[in-house]
Enzyme design. Structure first.
Site, PDB file in Angstrom:
ATOM      1  N   ASP A  46      12.556   7.780  43.150  1.00 40.48           N
ATOM      2  CA  ASP A  46      11.320   8.432  42.868  1.00 40.48           C
ATOM      3  C   ASP A  46      11.549   9.862  42.392  1.00 40.48           C
ATOM      4  O   ASP A  46      11.724  10.981  42.763  1.00 40.48           O
ATOM      5  CB  ASP A  46      10.660   8.809  44.520  1.00 40.48           C
ATOM      6  N   HIS A  47      11.912   9.728  40.989  1.00 40.39           N
ATOM      7  CA  HIS A  47      12.100  10.941  40.158  1.00 40.39           C
ATOM      8  C   HIS A  47      11.197  11.407  39.024  1.00 40.39           C
ATOM      9  O   HIS A  47      10.337  10.346  38.885  1.00 40.39           O
ATOM     10  CB  HIS A  47      13.283  10.441  39.409  1.00 40.39           C
ATOM     11  N   SER A  55      16.489  15.555  50.812  1.00 39.97           N
ATOM     12  CA  SER A  55      16.154  16.619  50.722  1.00 39.97           C
ATOM     13  C   SER A  55      16.085  17.082  49.228  1.00 39.97           C
ATOM     14  O   SER A  55      15.864  18.406  48.895  1.00 39.97           O
ATOM     15  CB  SER A  55      17.256  17.699  51.367  1.00 39.97           C
ATOM     16  N   GLY A  56      16.270  16.035  48.461  1.00 32.80           N
ATOM     17  CA  GLY A  56      15.772  16.387  47.028  1.00 32.80           C
ATOM     18  C   GLY A  56      17.012  16.749  45.918  1.00 32.80           C
ATOM     19  O   GLY A  56      18.135  17.229  46.476  1.00 32.80           O
ATOM     20  N   GLU A  57      16.606  16.622  44.717  1.00 35.56           N
ATOM     21  CA  GLU A  57      17.577  17.244  43.668  1.00 35.56           C
ATOM     22  C   GLU A  57      16.779  18.230  42.794  1.00 35.56           C
ATOM     23  O   GLU A  57      15.484  17.854  42.577  1.00 35.56           O
ATOM     24  CB  GLU A  57      18.211  16.142  42.870  1.00 35.56           C
ATOM     25  N   ASN A 116      14.344  17.089  39.720  1.00 30.82           N
ATOM     26  CA  ASN A 116      13.008  16.572  40.030  1.00 30.82           C
ATOM     27  C   ASN A 116      12.178  17.529  40.509  1.00 30.82           C
ATOM     28  O   ASN A 116      10.917  17.448  40.229  1.00 30.82           O
ATOM     29  CB  ASN A 116      13.082  15.357  40.759  1.00 30.82           C
ATOM     30  N   GLY A 135      27.202  14.273  55.634  1.00 27.44           N
ATOM     31  CA  GLY A 135      27.620  15.664  56.242  1.00 27.44           C
ATOM     32  C   GLY A 135      27.252  15.613  57.692  1.00 27.44           C
ATOM     33  O   GLY A 135      26.231  14.972  58.244  1.00 27.44           O
ATOM     34  N   LYS A 192      30.635   5.632  53.377  1.00 30.10           N
ATOM     35  CA  LYS A 192      31.692   6.027  54.586  1.00 30.10           C
ATOM     36  C   LYS A 192      31.276   5.447  55.931  1.00 30.10           C
ATOM     37  O   LYS A 192      30.328   5.939  56.209  1.00 30.10           O
ATOM     38  CB  LYS A 192      31.921   7.781  54.687  1.00 30.10           C
TER      39      LYS A 192
END
Length: 218
Positions: A48-49, A116-118, A121, A185, A205
């Site tokens: 979803d970008h 949490s997004g980039e 975008n 994390g 992982k």
């Protein structure tokens, strides 16, 4: 997934297909989704970008419109956003409505994948790019709002990041909407394992799975 056969637990593997909105236009994506279902894939996820990762990729259609078309063109495969950020470009109340509508169309096959997004975008709405801890706190509050709206109740919400005034979702799926959350994390697992129905691992992982299961409610 496990299935009991003849007194033994047999591990079952589900195979998914990624619909890359950065690499194909909307009509092609729907065709690929149908073909993937016909070939036997178990589920399909869609990025979803607003922008492609590279300009050379040349595509960025609106994922929710395409998923609505995919829901009508397919009948069996699970569907999921991979992933939607419900904090900057989208208000969580709007994401709650979109997810409910898509689940109705998909007849229970949809999972709402959140993250949490980039910056690539989310910067387009001009609200800046918060630090990771702020983005995680925003996402946690957004999940709370989405959950509340998916009850069908009238929702008023005023907290640190979001406000919702007298909102209700009128078309709700009988099955509800499961929420998957992308994590990487220890802090993310600590925050989101109690809030999500499913883990979306951003790295291969195994400890992500074991730590998530340990932190999730019994």
């Amino acid at each position: 997934m496990t299935e009991r056969q003849g007194g033994y637990c047999v591990a079952m593997t589900n195979f998914g297909y990624t619909l890359m909105t950065e690499q194909s236009g909307p009509r092609e994506l729907v065709r690929y989704a149908v073909a993937a279902e016909d070939l036997g894939f178990d589920f399909e996820v869609m990025s979803d970008h607003y922008s492609p990762w590279l300009t050379e990729q040349g595509h960025a259609p609106y994922a929710w419109t395409v998923l609505g078309a995919v829901a009508q063109a397919t009948s069996r495969v699970g569907l999921m956003t991979y992933v939607t950020c419900p904090t900057l470009r989208y208000h969580p109340a709007v994401v709650a409505q979109k997810a409910a509508t898509l689940q109705v169309l998909a007849e229970g096959r949809f999972t709402l994948g959140l993250g949490s997004g980039e910056n690539l975008n989310e910067h387009v709405v001009g609200e800046g790019w918060p630090a990771i801890q702020d983005r995680q706190d925003m996402l946690a509050e957004a999940v709370e709002i989405i959950r509340a709206l998916h009850t069908g109740d009238l929702v008023d919400h005023r907290r640190e990041y979001f406000q919702v005034d007298s909102a209700r979702i009128w078309d709700l799926p009988d099955e509800g909407v499961d929420i998957g959350i992308a994590v990487a994390g220890e802090r993310a697992i600590e925050v989101f394992a109690p809030l999500g129905d499913h883990l979306i691992g951003v790295e291969p992982k195994p400890e992500l799975v074991s730590d998530w299961n340990a932190a999730a409610p019994a």
